[in-house]
Design an enzyme around this catalytic site. Sequence first.
Site, PDB file in Angstrom:
ATOM      1  N   GLU A  83     -27.469  12.269   6.288  1.00  0.00           N
ATOM      2  CA  GLU A  83     -28.406  12.482   6.750  1.00  0.00           C
ATOM      3  C   GLU A  83     -29.210  13.787   6.129  1.00  0.00           C
ATOM      4  O   GLU A  83     -28.585  13.851   5.242  1.00  0.00           O
ATOM      5  CB  GLU A  83     -27.834  13.766   7.993  1.00  0.00           C
ATOM      6  N   LYS A  86     -24.570   5.439   6.030  1.00  0.00           N
ATOM      7  CA  LYS A  86     -25.235   6.690   6.634  1.00  0.00           C
ATOM      8  C   LYS A  86     -25.242   7.912   5.722  1.00  0.00           C
ATOM      9  O   LYS A  86     -24.189   8.184   5.802  1.00  0.00           O
ATOM     10  CB  LYS A  86     -25.523   6.611   8.430  1.00  0.00           C
ATOM     11  N   GLU A  98     -32.599  11.258  15.762  1.00  0.00           N
ATOM     12  CA  GLU A  98     -32.125  11.492  17.063  1.00  0.00           C
ATOM     13  C   GLU A  98     -32.786  13.054  17.418  1.00  0.00           C
ATOM     14  O   GLU A  98     -33.157  13.649  16.824  1.00  0.00           O
ATOM     15  CB  GLU A  98     -30.787  12.486  16.254  1.00  0.00           C
ATOM     16  N   ASP A 126     -19.478   9.973  12.043  1.00  0.00           N
ATOM     17  CA  ASP A 126     -18.913  11.655  11.659  1.00  0.00           C
ATOM     18  C   ASP A 126     -18.573  11.785  12.941  1.00  0.00           C
ATOM     19  O   ASP A 126     -17.558  12.689  13.346  1.00  0.00           O
ATOM     20  CB  ASP A 126     -19.496  12.270  10.590  1.00  0.00           C
ATOM     21  N   SER A 127     -19.362  11.483  14.364  1.00  0.00           N
ATOM     22  CA  SER A 127     -18.823  11.567  15.477  1.00  0.00           C
ATOM     23  C   SER A 127     -17.984  11.181  16.067  1.00  0.00           C
ATOM     24  O   SER A 127     -16.978  11.892  17.144  1.00  0.00           O
ATOM     25  CB  SER A 127     -19.842  11.395  17.115  1.00  0.00           C
ATOM     26  N   ASP A 134     -20.597   6.600   7.924  1.00  0.00           N
ATOM     27  CA  ASP A 134     -21.698   6.909   7.617  1.00  0.00           C
ATOM     28  C   ASP A 134     -20.834   8.211   6.786  1.00  0.00           C
ATOM     29  O   ASP A 134     -19.272   8.186   6.720  1.00  0.00           O
ATOM     30  CB  ASP A 134     -20.863   8.627   9.366  1.00  0.00           C
TER      31      ASP A 134
HETATM   32  O1  KIV Z   1     -21.936  10.126  14.229  1.00  0.00           O
HETATM   33  C1  KIV Z   1     -22.880   9.649  14.762  1.00  0.00           C
HETATM   34  O2  KIV Z   1     -21.818   9.331  16.269  1.00  0.00           O
HETATM   35  C2  KIV Z   1     -24.136   9.296  14.856  1.00  0.00           C
HETATM   36  C3  KIV Z   1     -25.090   8.965  16.177  1.00  0.00           C
HETATM   37  C4  KIV Z   1     -25.110  10.166  16.882  1.00  0.00           C
HETATM   38  C5  KIV Z   1     -26.170   8.733  15.572  1.00  0.00           C
HETATM   39  O3  KIV Z   1     -24.629  10.019  14.301  1.00  0.00           O
END
Ligand code: KIV
Length: 272
Positions: free
Chosen positions: A123, A121, A190, A52-53, A91
């Site tokens: 969090e 994934k 992280e 989600d980055s 994510d």
């Molecule tokens: O969204 C992302 O890029 C991440 C990584 C930093 C692990 O969750």
Amino acid sequence: MSTAKKEFKKVTTNSLLKMKQSGEKISMLTAYDYTMAKILDHAGVDVLLVGDSASNVMAGHETTLPITLDQMIYHAASVVRAIDRALIIVDLPFGSYQGNSKEALSSAVRIMKESGGHAVKLEGGSEIIESVQRILTAGIPVMGHLGLTPQSIYKFGTYTVRAKEEAEADKLIEDAKLLEATGCFALVLEKIPAHLAKRVAEELNIPVIGIGAGGEVDGQVLVTHDMVGMTHEFHPRFLRRYLNLYEDMVGAFQSYVRDVKSNDFPNEKEQY
Ligand code: KIV
């Protein structure tokens, strides 16, 4: 080329477990689009994370919170179309799984059906465990993510190193064990102290992938645009830059502008 490339045709959650067991480190990078994903897969990167980055890197938001499920599916489907070998983890975005396990399952099902990704994934630890459980009952592999969890940035107030204090470190270890016991196939840690990440990797049987968590874990992940230097205002200590693409690309674009304006481009060979 990694040894995994020879040993496994396609990387699976099971291949990652075998890599941990054999001591082979796992390489993971983010991908959000077809062209970059093709390059990463060709290079032999084991795992591509549709993170989600993308909210920061692709859309220019300050945090990961605004990105939507539809947008994550769009990015993930583009990455899936590029891949021959890598495992693709997607994510679940902020607001699509917290607090309501039914909604979490339907978000994960949409990702799997509409993008073709291989795993999701999430969090968090005990707070989201019902969502993790429910997604797993549908046969969808889940990766956990603890330590600095950017979707909680307004709770933390800062992107600084997490779990430096004993109480937070104890909770992180408990959460890591809970995620493993619930059935997660791997865990991202992280921005936490290296000694804590090492302890988690030693105590868990599932692979532990670090970002800013030191070298004594089972693999590493970075945001691709950071490691190739396309972003240039972000200098965390954990980041190793392999290229300086920002400068190189600015130089190339400046040359193009100069060539167009001076009528140097196109030349005779570059036209019909
Ligand atoms: O969204 C992302 O890029 C991440 C990584 C930093 C692990 O969750």
